[in-house]
Scaffold this motif. Structure first.
Motif, PDB file in Angstrom:
ATOM      1  N   VAL A  18       0.843  -1.201   0.000  1.00 28.46           N
ATOM      2  CA  VAL A  18       0.000   0.000   0.000  1.00 28.46           C
ATOM      3  C   VAL A  18       0.876   1.247   0.000  1.00 28.46           C
ATOM      4  O   VAL A  18       0.665   2.163  -0.793  1.00 28.46           O
ATOM      5  N   LEU A  19       1.879   1.270   0.866  1.00 30.26           N
ATOM      6  CA  LEU A  19       2.756   2.437   0.940  1.00 30.26           C
ATOM      7  C   LEU A  19       3.580   2.601  -0.331  1.00 30.26           C
ATOM      8  O   LEU A  19       3.807   3.729  -0.790  1.00 30.26           O
ATOM      9  N   HIS A  20       4.024   1.491  -0.910  1.00 31.48           N
ATOM     10  CA  HIS A  20       4.750   1.563  -2.187  1.00 31.48           C
ATOM     11  C   HIS A  20       3.865   2.184  -3.261  1.00 31.48           C
ATOM     12  O   HIS A  20       4.297   3.063  -4.013  1.00 31.48           O
ATOM     13  N   ALA A  21       2.622   1.724  -3.341  1.00 33.29           N
ATOM     14  CA  ALA A  21       1.702   2.244  -4.348  1.00 33.29           C
ATOM     15  C   ALA A  21       1.443   3.731  -4.132  1.00 33.29           C
ATOM     16  O   ALA A  21       1.424   4.509  -5.092  1.00 33.29           O
ATOM     17  N   LEU A  22       1.285   4.141  -2.904  1.00 37.07           N
ATOM     18  CA  LEU A  22       1.007   5.543  -2.606  1.00 37.07           C
ATOM     19  C   LEU A  22       2.244   6.427  -2.721  1.00 37.07           C
ATOM     20  O   LEU A  22       2.130   7.648  -2.789  1.00 37.07           O
ATOM     21  N   GLY A  23       3.419   5.825  -2.751  1.00 38.04           N
ATOM     22  CA  GLY A  23       4.668   6.579  -2.809  1.00 38.04           C
ATOM     23  C   GLY A  23       4.972   7.179  -4.166  1.00 38.04           C
ATOM     24  O   GLY A  23       5.854   8.025  -4.279  1.00 38.04           O
ATOM     25  N   ASP A  24       4.250   6.771  -5.188  1.00 40.01           N
ATOM     26  CA  ASP A  24       4.462   7.325  -6.529  1.00 40.01           C
ATOM     27  C   ASP A  24       3.495   8.489  -6.743  1.00 40.01           C
ATOM     28  O   ASP A  24       2.294   8.346  -6.483  1.00 40.01           O
ATOM     29  N   PRO A  25       3.983   9.640  -7.213  1.00 36.68           N
ATOM     30  CA  PRO A  25       3.111  10.805  -7.381  1.00 36.68           C
ATOM     31  C   PRO A  25       1.927  10.585  -8.323  1.00 36.68           C
ATOM     32  O   PRO A  25       0.840  11.109  -8.071  1.00 36.68           O
ATOM     33  N   VAL A  26       2.109   9.812  -9.371  1.00 37.94           N
ATOM     34  CA  VAL A  26       1.009   9.556 -10.306  1.00 37.94           C
ATOM     35  C   VAL A  26      -0.065   8.716  -9.622  1.00 37.94           C
ATOM     36  O   VAL A  26      -1.257   9.021  -9.703  1.00 37.94           O
ATOM     37  N   LEU A  28      -0.572   8.370  -6.404  1.00 34.67           N
ATOM     38  CA  LEU A  28      -1.170   9.172  -5.332  1.00 34.67           C
ATOM     39  C   LEU A  28      -2.222  10.112  -5.910  1.00 34.67           C
ATOM     40  O   LEU A  28      -3.306  10.270  -5.336  1.00 34.67           O
ATOM     41  N   GLU A  29      -1.926  10.708  -7.045  1.00 29.88           N
ATOM     42  CA  GLU A  29      -2.899  11.586  -7.715  1.00 29.88           C
ATOM     43  C   GLU A  29      -4.162  10.809  -8.092  1.00 29.88           C
ATOM     44  O   GLU A  29      -5.281  11.305  -7.914  1.00 29.88           O
ATOM     45  N   VAL A  30      -3.999   9.589  -8.588  1.00 31.99           N
ATOM     46  CA  VAL A  30      -5.155   8.754  -8.942  1.00 31.99           C
ATOM     47  C   VAL A  30      -5.997   8.477  -7.707  1.00 31.99           C
ATOM     48  O   VAL A  30      -7.230   8.613  -7.733  1.00 31.99           O
ATOM     49  N   VAL A  31      -5.366   8.092  -6.610  1.00 28.48           N
ATOM     50  CA  VAL A  31      -6.097   7.791  -5.373  1.00 28.48           C
ATOM     51  C   VAL A  31      -6.836   9.027  -4.879  1.00 28.48           C
ATOM     52  O   VAL A  31      -8.007   8.951  -4.482  1.00 28.48           O
ATOM     53  N   ARG A  32      -6.194  10.169  -4.910  1.00 27.67           N
ATOM     54  CA  ARG A  32      -6.849  11.406  -4.470  1.00 27.67           C
ATOM     55  C   ARG A  32      -8.041  11.752  -5.356  1.00 27.67           C
ATOM     56  O   ARG A  32      -9.088  12.177  -4.870  1.00 27.67           O
ATOM     57  N   ARG A  33      -7.892  11.582  -6.659  1.00 25.98           N
ATOM     58  CA  ARG A  33      -9.015  11.856  -7.576  1.00 25.98           C
ATOM     59  C   ARG A  33     -10.176  10.908  -7.320  1.00 25.98           C
ATOM     60  O   ARG A  33     -11.330  11.326  -7.303  1.00 25.98           O
ATOM     61  N   LEU A  34      -9.871   9.623  -7.119  1.00 20.40           N
ATOM     62  CA  LEU A  34     -10.941   8.662  -6.850  1.00 20.40           C
ATOM     63  C   LEU A  34     -11.628   8.961  -5.528  1.00 20.40           C
ATOM     64  O   LEU A  34     -12.848   8.811  -5.412  1.00 20.40           O
ATOM     65  N   ALA A  35     -10.868   9.387  -4.539  1.00 22.53           N
ATOM     66  CA  ALA A  35     -11.453   9.741  -3.242  1.00 22.53           C
ATOM     67  C   ALA A  35     -12.374  10.954  -3.384  1.00 22.53           C
ATOM     68  O   ALA A  35     -13.432  11.025  -2.766  1.00 22.53           O
ATOM     69  N   VAL A  60      -0.444  -1.708 -10.227  1.00 19.48           N
ATOM     70  CA  VAL A  60       0.170  -1.564  -8.898  1.00 19.48           C
ATOM     71  C   VAL A  60      -0.890  -1.203  -7.867  1.00 19.48           C
ATOM     72  O   VAL A  60      -0.915  -1.773  -6.765  1.00 19.48           O
ATOM     73  N   LEU A  61      -1.783  -0.289  -8.207  1.00 20.21           N
ATOM     74  CA  LEU A  61      -2.848   0.106  -7.275  1.00 20.21           C
ATOM     75  C   LEU A  61      -3.795  -1.055  -6.978  1.00 20.21           C
ATOM     76  O   LEU A  61      -4.198  -1.255  -5.832  1.00 20.21           O
ATOM     77  N   ARG A  62      -4.135  -1.835  -8.006  1.00 18.73           N
ATOM     78  CA  ARG A  62      -5.011  -3.003  -7.785  1.00 18.73           C
ATOM     79  C   ARG A  62      -4.321  -4.052  -6.923  1.00 18.73           C
ATOM     80  O   ARG A  62      -4.916  -4.585  -5.982  1.00 18.73           O
ATOM     81  N   GLU A  63      -3.060  -4.357  -7.242  1.00 18.46           N
ATOM     82  CA  GLU A  63      -2.334  -5.381  -6.488  1.00 18.46           C
ATOM     83  C   GLU A  63      -2.127  -4.976  -5.033  1.00 18.46           C
ATOM     84  O   GLU A  63      -2.039  -5.830  -4.150  1.00 18.46           O
ATOM     85  N   ALA A  64      -2.051  -3.682  -4.776  1.00 12.65           N
ATOM     86  CA  ALA A  64      -1.922  -3.202  -3.402  1.00 12.65           C
ATOM     87  C   ALA A  64      -3.258  -3.242  -2.664  1.00 12.65           C
ATOM     88  O   ALA A  64      -3.288  -3.153  -1.443  1.00 12.65           O
ATOM     89  N   GLY A  65      -4.349  -3.374  -3.410  1.00 12.70           N
ATOM     90  CA  GLY A  65      -5.673  -3.409  -2.797  1.00 12.70           C
ATOM     91  C   GLY A  65      -6.308  -2.044  -2.647  1.00 12.70           C
ATOM     92  O   GLY A  65      -7.306  -1.899  -1.952  1.00 12.70           O
ATOM     93  N   LEU A  66      -5.765  -1.043  -3.310  1.00 17.09           N
ATOM     94  CA  LEU A  66      -6.292   0.317  -3.194  1.00 17.09           C
ATOM     95  C   LEU A  66      -7.415   0.610  -4.186  1.00 17.09           C
ATOM     96  O   LEU A  66      -8.280   1.440  -3.917  1.00 17.09           O
ATOM     97  N   VAL A  67      -7.383  -0.042  -5.334  1.00 17.94           N
ATOM     98  CA  VAL A  67      -8.312   0.267  -6.415  1.00 17.94           C
ATOM     99  C   VAL A  67      -8.912  -1.015  -6.973  1.00 17.94           C
ATOM    100  O   VAL A  67      -8.240  -2.044  -7.044  1.00 17.94           O
ATOM    101  N   GLU A  68     -10.165  -0.919  -7.356  1.00 18.71           N
ATOM    102  CA  GLU A  68     -10.863  -2.001  -8.053  1.00 18.71           C
ATOM    103  C   GLU A  68     -11.232  -1.478  -9.436  1.00 18.71           C
ATOM    104  O   GLU A  68     -11.678  -0.341  -9.565  1.00 18.71           O
ATOM    105  N   THR A  69     -11.019  -2.282 -10.457  1.00 15.93           N
ATOM    106  CA  THR A  69     -11.325  -1.890 -11.830  1.00 15.93           C
ATOM    107  C   THR A  69     -12.384  -2.825 -12.384  1.00 15.93           C
ATOM    108  O   THR A  69     -12.289  -4.037 -12.217  1.00 15.93           O
ATOM    109  N   ARG A  70     -13.379  -2.238 -13.037  1.00 16.90           N
ATOM    110  CA  ARG A  70     -14.403  -3.057 -13.686  1.00 16.90           C
ATOM    111  C   ARG A  70     -14.575  -2.588 -15.111  1.00 16.90           C
ATOM    112  O   ARG A  70     -14.439  -1.407 -15.411  1.00 16.90           O
ATOM    113  N   ALA A  71     -14.822  -3.546 -15.980  1.00 16.55           N
ATOM    114  CA  ALA A  71     -15.033  -3.232 -17.393  1.00 16.55           C
ATOM    115  C   ALA A  71     -16.514  -3.031 -17.641  1.00 16.55           C
ATOM    116  O   ALA A  71     -17.348  -3.816 -17.197  1.00 16.55           O
TER     117      ALA A  71
END
Length: 102
Positions: A18-26, A28-35, A60-71
């Motif tokens: 989780v921290l690795h995924a959030l450590g990248d600025p791109v 982190l921006e995605v997580v903030r936008r989704l929030a 990376v975000l999905r594997e960390a458990g931060l984001v879920e993607t659906r088609a």
């Protein structure tokens, strides 16, 4: 046809990932936008970056458990997995999303 790419369950979330995924600025921006905005398409979150780069970030975000993607047809929609992350690491997302940028 609608498909869903699910992240790890709350019991399998790992703080290092989780921290690795959030450590990248791109990412982190995605997580903030989704929030802030809720579920968004990949295109709405790419910021003009190449599709291959964003595919890596979403993986990376999905594997960390931060984001879920659906088609949904040809569109991929992403949502923040707030409940499972909050259950595993209370207050983490609130602190990250609420932290000043920069």
């Amino acid at each position: 046809m609608t498909g869903r790419v699910t992240p790890p369950s709350g019991a399998r979330l790992r703080l290092d990932r989780v921290l690795h995924a959030l450590g990248d600025p791109v990412r982190l921006e995605v997580v903030r936008r989704l929030a802030r905005d809720g579920e968004c398409s990949c295109a709405a979150l790419d910021g003009g970056r190449p599709k291959s780069t964003m595919s890596h970030h979403f993986r990376v975000l999905r594997e960390a458990g931060l984001v879920e993607t659906r088609a949904q047809g040809t569109t991929h929609l992403n949502a923040l997995c707030r409940a499972s992350v909050d259950a595993a690491f209370p207050g983490l997302l609130a602190a990250v999303v609420g932290a000043p940028e920069g």
